[in-house]
Design a protein around this motif. Structure first.
Motif, PDB file in Angstrom:
ATOM      1  N   PRO A   1       0.843  -1.200   0.000  1.00 59.18           N
ATOM      2  CA  PRO A   1       0.000   0.000   0.000  1.00 59.18           C
ATOM      3  C   PRO A   1       0.877   1.250   0.000  1.00 59.18           C
ATOM      4  CG  PRO A   1       0.011  -1.014   2.165  1.00 59.18           C
ATOM      5  CD  PRO A   1       0.746  -1.948   1.266  1.00 59.18           C
ATOM      6  N   LEU A   2       0.966   1.934  -1.108  1.00 62.57           N
ATOM      7  CA  LEU A   2       1.945   3.005  -1.294  1.00 62.57           C
ATOM      8  C   LEU A   2       1.789   4.146  -0.293  1.00 62.57           C
ATOM      9  CD1 LEU A   2       2.042   3.230  -5.204  1.00 62.57           C
ATOM     10  CD2 LEU A   2       3.516   1.915  -3.663  1.00 62.57           C
TER      11      LEU A   2
ATOM     12  N   GLU B   1       8.783   6.546   2.303  1.00 60.78           N
ATOM     13  CA  GLU B   1       9.001   7.195   1.013  1.00 60.78           C
ATOM     14  C   GLU B   1      10.212   6.621   0.277  1.00 60.78           C
ATOM     15  OE1 GLU B   1       9.705  11.728  -0.800  1.00 60.78           O
ATOM     16  OE2 GLU B   1       9.260  11.406   1.343  1.00 60.78           O
ATOM     17  N   LYS B   2      11.233   6.195   1.005  1.00 64.51           N
ATOM     18  CA  LYS B   2      12.455   5.710   0.364  1.00 64.51           C
ATOM     19  C   LYS B   2      12.226   4.443  -0.463  1.00 64.51           C
ATOM     20  CE  LYS B   2      13.979   3.090   4.468  1.00 64.51           C
ATOM     21  NZ  LYS B   2      15.074   2.952   5.467  1.00 64.51           N
ATOM     22  N   TYR B   3      11.138   3.731  -0.198  1.00 62.23           N
ATOM     23  CA  TYR B   3      10.858   2.499  -0.943  1.00 62.23           C
ATOM     24  C   TYR B   3      10.033   2.746  -2.210  1.00 62.23           C
ATOM     25  CZ  TYR B   3      12.509   0.091   3.240  1.00 62.23           C
ATOM     26  OH  TYR B   3      13.263  -0.352   4.304  1.00 62.23           O
ATOM     27  N   LEU B   4       9.564   3.962  -2.406  1.00 60.89           N
ATOM     28  CA  LEU B   4       8.739   4.243  -3.577  1.00 60.89           C
ATOM     29  C   LEU B   4       9.517   4.073  -4.880  1.00 60.89           C
ATOM     30  CD1 LEU B   4       6.632   7.323  -2.377  1.00 60.89           C
ATOM     31  CD2 LEU B   4       5.924   4.932  -2.550  1.00 60.89           C
ATOM     32  N   VAL B   5      10.802   4.358  -4.860  1.00 60.48           N
ATOM     33  CA  VAL B   5      11.611   4.182  -6.064  1.00 60.48           C
ATOM     34  C   VAL B   5      11.601   2.715  -6.499  1.00 60.48           C
ATOM     35  CG1 VAL B   5      13.765   3.907  -4.761  1.00 60.48           C
ATOM     36  CG2 VAL B   5      13.841   4.622  -7.162  1.00 60.48           C
ATOM     37  N   TRP B   6      11.634   1.806  -5.546  1.00 64.92           N
ATOM     38  CA  TRP B   6      11.604   0.381  -5.854  1.00 64.92           C
ATOM     39  C   TRP B   6      10.238  -0.034  -6.389  1.00 64.92           C
ATOM     40  CZ3 TRP B   6      14.806  -3.600  -6.512  1.00 64.92           C
ATOM     41  CH2 TRP B   6      14.282  -4.894  -6.480  1.00 64.92           C
ATOM     42  N   GLU B   7       9.196   0.379  -5.695  1.00 63.65           N
ATOM     43  CA  GLU B   7       7.850  -0.032  -6.081  1.00 63.65           C
ATOM     44  C   GLU B   7       7.419   0.555  -7.427  1.00 63.65           C
ATOM     45  OE1 GLU B   7       6.103  -2.243  -4.755  1.00 63.65           O
ATOM     46  OE2 GLU B   7       7.014  -2.520  -2.791  1.00 63.65           O
TER      47      GLU B   7
ATOM     48  N   PRO C   1      -0.299  12.601  -1.558  1.00 67.20           N
ATOM     49  CA  PRO C   1       0.451  13.527  -2.413  1.00 67.20           C
ATOM     50  C   PRO C   1       1.901  13.122  -2.648  1.00 67.20           C
ATOM     51  CG  PRO C   1      -0.943  14.760  -0.910  1.00 67.20           C
ATOM     52  CD  PRO C   1      -1.039  13.319  -0.483  1.00 67.20           C
ATOM     53  N   THR C   2       2.555  12.531  -1.650  1.00 64.20           N
ATOM     54  CA  THR C   2       3.934  12.077  -1.824  1.00 64.20           C
ATOM     55  C   THR C   2       4.015  10.976  -2.870  1.00 64.20           C
ATOM     56  OG1 THR C   2       4.499  12.631   0.466  1.00 64.20           O
ATOM     57  CG2 THR C   2       5.931  11.068  -0.662  1.00 64.20           C
ATOM     58  N   VAL C   3       3.062  10.061  -2.829  1.00 65.59           N
ATOM     59  CA  VAL C   3       3.018   8.960  -3.803  1.00 65.59           C
ATOM     60  C   VAL C   3       2.763   9.507  -5.203  1.00 65.59           C
ATOM     61  CG1 VAL C   3       1.743   6.908  -4.518  1.00 65.59           C
ATOM     62  CG2 VAL C   3       2.288   7.265  -2.094  1.00 65.59           C
TER      63      VAL C   3
ATOM     64  N   ALA D   1      -6.607  16.044 -12.684  1.00 67.83           N
ATOM     65  CA  ALA D   1      -5.940  15.081 -11.797  1.00 67.83           C
ATOM     66  C   ALA D   1      -5.785  13.728 -12.495  1.00 67.83           C
ATOM     67  CB  ALA D   1      -6.724  14.933 -10.500  1.00 67.83           C
ATOM     68  N   PRO D   2      -4.881  13.622 -13.466  1.00 64.86           N
ATOM     69  CA  PRO D   2      -4.700  12.345 -14.172  1.00 64.86           C
ATOM     70  C   PRO D   2      -4.169  11.232 -13.289  1.00 64.86           C
ATOM     71  CG  PRO D   2      -2.962  13.890 -14.750  1.00 64.86           C
ATOM     72  CD  PRO D   2      -3.985  14.669 -13.989  1.00 64.86           C
ATOM     73  N   MET D   3      -3.562  11.588 -12.151  1.00 65.25           N
ATOM     74  CA  MET D   3      -3.048  10.567 -11.236  1.00 65.25           C
ATOM     75  C   MET D   3      -4.106  10.098 -10.239  1.00 65.25           C
ATOM     76  SD  MET D   3      -0.124  10.457 -12.571  1.00 65.25           S
ATOM     77  CE  MET D   3       0.674   9.257 -11.510  1.00 65.25           C
ATOM     78  N   GLU D   4      -5.348  10.531 -10.440  1.00 62.09           N
ATOM     79  CA  GLU D   4      -6.431  10.140  -9.537  1.00 62.09           C
ATOM     80  C   GLU D   4      -7.686   9.803 -10.334  1.00 62.09           C
ATOM     81  OE1 GLU D   4      -6.387  12.364  -5.526  1.00 62.09           O
ATOM     82  OE2 GLU D   4      -5.616  13.852  -6.943  1.00 62.09           O
ATOM     83  N   MET D   5      -7.531   8.910 -11.298  1.00 64.36           N
ATOM     84  CA  MET D   5      -8.678   8.494 -12.097  1.00 64.36           C
ATOM     85  C   MET D   5      -9.637   7.652 -11.252  1.00 64.36           C
ATOM     86  SD  MET D   5      -7.016   7.548 -15.836  1.00 64.36           S
ATOM     87  CE  MET D   5      -8.655   7.349 -16.585  1.00 64.36           C
ATOM     88  N   TYR D   6     -10.906   7.827 -11.519  1.00 65.54           N
ATOM     89  CA  TYR D   6     -11.937   7.078 -10.806  1.00 65.54           C
ATOM     90  C   TYR D   6     -12.108   5.685 -11.407  1.00 65.54           C
ATOM     91  CZ  TYR D   6     -13.369  11.621  -8.934  1.00 65.54           C
ATOM     92  OH  TYR D   6     -13.386  12.841  -8.307  1.00 65.54           O
ATOM     93  N   ARG D   7     -12.509   4.735 -10.581  1.00 60.79           N
ATOM     94  CA  ARG D   7     -12.954   3.439 -11.098  1.00 60.79           C
ATOM     95  C   ARG D   7     -13.822   2.752 -10.054  1.00 60.79           C
ATOM     96  NH1 ARG D   7      -8.059  -1.016 -11.458  1.00 60.79           N
ATOM     97  NH2 ARG D   7      -7.020  -0.570  -9.467  1.00 60.79           N
ATOM     98  N   VAL D   8     -14.632   1.822 -10.522  1.00 62.20           N
ATOM     99  CA  VAL D   8     -15.578   1.134  -9.651  1.00 62.20           C
ATOM    100  C   VAL D   8     -15.263  -0.355  -9.644  1.00 62.20           C
ATOM    101  CG1 VAL D   8     -17.275   0.929 -11.527  1.00 62.20           C
ATOM    102  CG2 VAL D   8     -18.020   0.734  -9.145  1.00 62.20           C
ATOM    103  N   THR D   9     -15.230  -0.946  -8.463  1.00 61.57           N
ATOM    104  CA  THR D   9     -14.963  -2.376  -8.318  1.00 61.57           C
ATOM    105  C   THR D   9     -16.156  -3.189  -8.799  1.00 61.57           C
ATOM    106  OG1 THR D   9     -13.552  -1.992  -6.391  1.00 61.57           O
ATOM    107  CG2 THR D   9     -14.419  -4.219  -6.694  1.00 61.57           C
TER     108      THR D   9
END
Length: 288
Positions: free
Chosen positions: A169-170, A175-181, A210-212, A240-248
């Motif tokens: 879960p990002l 934060e230091k592991y985000l480069v890996w993920e 916001p950091t992610v 907000a292209p980094m926050e697209m909506y979707r439904v399960t």
């Protein structure tokens, strides 16, 4: 303690839904007309996981879609006049401000083997496309697609996306592991799949902040899918292209009627957001 939290969440959802219902009744015919017009301005992204009869997927059984039910979904969408596209195809239309009336994008999380053996043939049968989000560390194991199967999806015109390297879960990891993920995930997929450039991310468990978002942009992603229910319009995507909506989409036991209800939720929740009512806010209190 957990029981109290869940009860509190349920109460908040009920109150939010009740408030939305009251607002709808008070505004009556005017909102109904606006809603009909609003539906033509955006498109849903549907989120699937496993599609098959196997018991191998490590998700609740409601998220293991029976093949015949998934085919019923595709048939219904086609009968209703929908064009079924990848997330990137939808995003490009939204970015250009082109019409997405009767468009829908399909997304498949985790990269299960049946995404290739079951989903791909059905998509091809209905002249449909989808986006598949794989977890690097799981590729090729007993229940997840291997390289050859993923290449088959790409060759068939499907989109390959990242579900991060290890599905953490990002919004909750250091934060230091985000480069890996994020960065390592994209690099690894490019190397494995003949230079294929992944630009779409699906946040594991819908967790981000916001950091992610900043890290995802830094490491080359152009767009990302959340777990928020709503409609993707030119306005929401361009803002907000980094926050697209979707439904399960889940098998709730109600067959095709359950699917119709979830599809409608994307439109209805999106419309309520234009009126200042966002039920997703309740979810964020417990996810972040």
């Amino acid at each position: 303690m957990m029981k109290k939290i869940l009860l509190g969440l349920l109460l908040l959802v009920v109150l939010a839904a009740a408030g939305a219902g009251v607002a709808w009744q008070l505004n009556g015919e005017r909102w109904q007309q606006e809603y009909a017009a609003y539906r033509k301005t955006g498109a849903p992204v549907l989120m699937y996981h496993a599609v098959g009869n196997d018991e191998g997927a490590d998700w609740p059984k409601t998220l293991i879609m029976k093949p015949e039910l998934f085919e019923a979904h595709l048939r219904y969408l086609k009968e209703q006049g929908y064009t079924i596209v990848t997330v990137v195809e939808l995003a490009e239309r939204l970015q250009k401000g082109e019409s997405v009336d009767k468009y829908v994008a399909l997304s498949f999380d985790d990269g299960y083997k049946n995404n290739y053996s079951v989903v791909l043939p059905l998509l091809q049968k209905y002249d449909a496309k989808g986006s598949f989000f794989v977890i690097n560390k799981d590729m090729g194991d007993e229940t997840h697609m291997n390289e050859q199967e993923i290449k088959g999806l790409i060759d068939a015109g499907m989109e390959l996306g990242s579900h991060t390297y290890s599905h953490g879960p990002l919004g909750k990891i250091p934060e230091k592991y985000l480069v890996w993920e994020l960065d390592t995930s994209r690099y690894w997929l490019k190397k494995k799949f003949d230079g294929y450039i992944v630009r779409t991310l699906a946040y594991p468990n819908g967790s981000y902040n916001p950091t992610v978002i900043a890290a995802a942009k830094k490491y080359g992603f152009y767009r990302a899918l959340t777990g928020h229910i709503g409609l993707n319009t030119a306005a929401t995507y361009q803002a907000a292209p980094m926050e697209m909506y979707r439904v399960t989409v889940a098998d709730d036991g109600n067959g095709l009627e359950g699917f119709k209800k979830r599809l409608e939720q994307a439109y209805f929740f999106g419309f309520l957001q234009t009126k200042g009512i966002d039920i997703n806010v309740v979810r964020d209190i417990f996810v972040q």
